[in-house]
Design an enzyme around this catalytic site. Sequence first.
Site, PDB file in Angstrom:
ATOM      1  N   HIS A   1       0.842  -1.207   0.000  1.00 40.27           N
ATOM      2  CA  HIS A   1       0.000   0.000   0.000  1.00 40.27           C
ATOM      3  C   HIS A   1       0.882   1.264   0.000  1.00 40.27           C
ATOM      4  CE1 HIS A   1      -2.993   2.964   1.084  1.00 40.27           C
ATOM      5  NE2 HIS A   1      -3.907   2.069   0.725  1.00 40.27           N
TER       6      HIS A   1
ATOM      7  N   GLU B   1      -4.075   1.611  -7.930  1.00 44.39           N
ATOM      8  CA  GLU B   1      -4.403   2.618  -6.940  1.00 44.39           C
ATOM      9  C   GLU B   1      -3.601   3.891  -7.182  1.00 44.39           C
ATOM     10  OE1 GLU B   1      -6.073   1.799  -2.552  1.00 44.39           O
ATOM     11  OE2 GLU B   1      -3.924   1.733  -2.694  1.00 44.39           O
TER      12      GLU B   1
ATOM     13  N   SER C   1     -10.804   6.491  -3.379  1.00 45.05           N
ATOM     14  CA  SER C   1     -12.064   7.228  -3.160  1.00 45.05           C
ATOM     15  C   SER C   1     -13.293   6.522  -3.723  1.00 45.05           C
ATOM     16  CB  SER C   1     -11.943   8.646  -3.726  1.00 45.05           C
ATOM     17  OG  SER C   1     -10.838   9.304  -3.141  1.00 45.05           O
TER      18      SER C   1
HETATM   19  C1  PEP Z   1      -6.862   3.004   0.126  1.00 46.88           C
HETATM   20  O1  PEP Z   1      -6.026   3.778   0.548  1.00 46.88           O
HETATM   21  O2  PEP Z   1      -6.664   1.782   0.065  1.00 46.88           O
HETATM   22  C2  PEP Z   1      -8.130   3.544  -0.310  1.00 46.88           C
HETATM   23  C3  PEP Z   1      -8.791   2.918  -1.215  1.00 46.88           C
HETATM   24  O3  PEP Z   1      -8.528   4.675   0.338  1.00 46.88           O
HETATM   25  P1  PEP Z   1      -9.725   5.664  -0.040  1.00 46.88           P
HETATM   26  O4  PEP Z   1     -10.892   4.857  -0.455  1.00 46.88           O
HETATM   27  O5  PEP Z   1      -9.969   6.445   1.205  1.00 46.88           O
HETATM   28  O6  PEP Z   1      -9.202   6.495  -1.163  1.00 46.88           O
END
Ligand code: PEP
Length: 248
Positions: free
Chosen positions: A92, A159, A208
């Site tokens: 992550h 991500e 998000s």
């Molecule tokens: C994350 O950091 O794994 C994530 C998906 O966070 P968010 O949904 O808050 O962007």
Amino acid sequence: MTPIIIANWKMNPVTLVKSKRDFEIIKQGVKNVKNVKTVVCAPFVFLSNLKPGSGLALGAQDCFYNDKGPFTGEISPVQLRNLKTEYVILGHSERRKYLGESTELVNQKIIAALAADIKVIFCVGSETEKPGKEIKYQLEKGLKNIKEKDFSKLIFVYEPVWAISTTKNKIIATPAQTTKGCLYMRNILKKIFNKKTAKEARIIYGGSVDSKNIKGFLKEGKMAGGLVGAASLNPYEFIRTVKEAAKA
Ligand code: PEP
């Protein structure tokens, strides 16, 4: 492919009581949702008190690369497995940023988790809007020495770092951007493994995600699931997200 919706609770909540309550609310809320796999990745300290079942699986947010021994403060994949933890998030961006985790270290952790029969939620992403060489590096080095037979235990998360936890100012990726990211990753996977394996890879989106945008990412964005951070902290919103995914 049945979509998977994964809650990443991060360093929340602050009490065991709330973690148990929220987990049970989610378990009840998703038990009749048949065509979505649902996972909650909780902090280590709560795992032994959360009881997976009725379609809700348990995940952790990190693990070490050895099974046991003198590694102060670390948690091993075997220890996780013994707590009925089925999944672990590795790589992550917050761990890379705040703890200086390198891709080489992530690679060792992935190998150990797979050996302990834990499914790996492998996050890759870059700061740039267009998927680029950081993602290539993370995939190539992160998957070094991973056996093809273990490929089905990997979930890849596209991500983009700039899209994480932006619920307030709404800088989220568009479904078209996630499709591009997914394609980019699949092409790299093709070179690391082969065409067939790359085609079967489960690539999900994180950044998000909530109940309002999940359908777009699954349908138009062609993602095989979502990793949900901030929006998973409200158990009812997370249940809504799972139910919306079921309609996609
Ligand atoms: C994350 O950091 O794994 C994530 C998906 O966070 P968010 O949904 O808050 O962007």
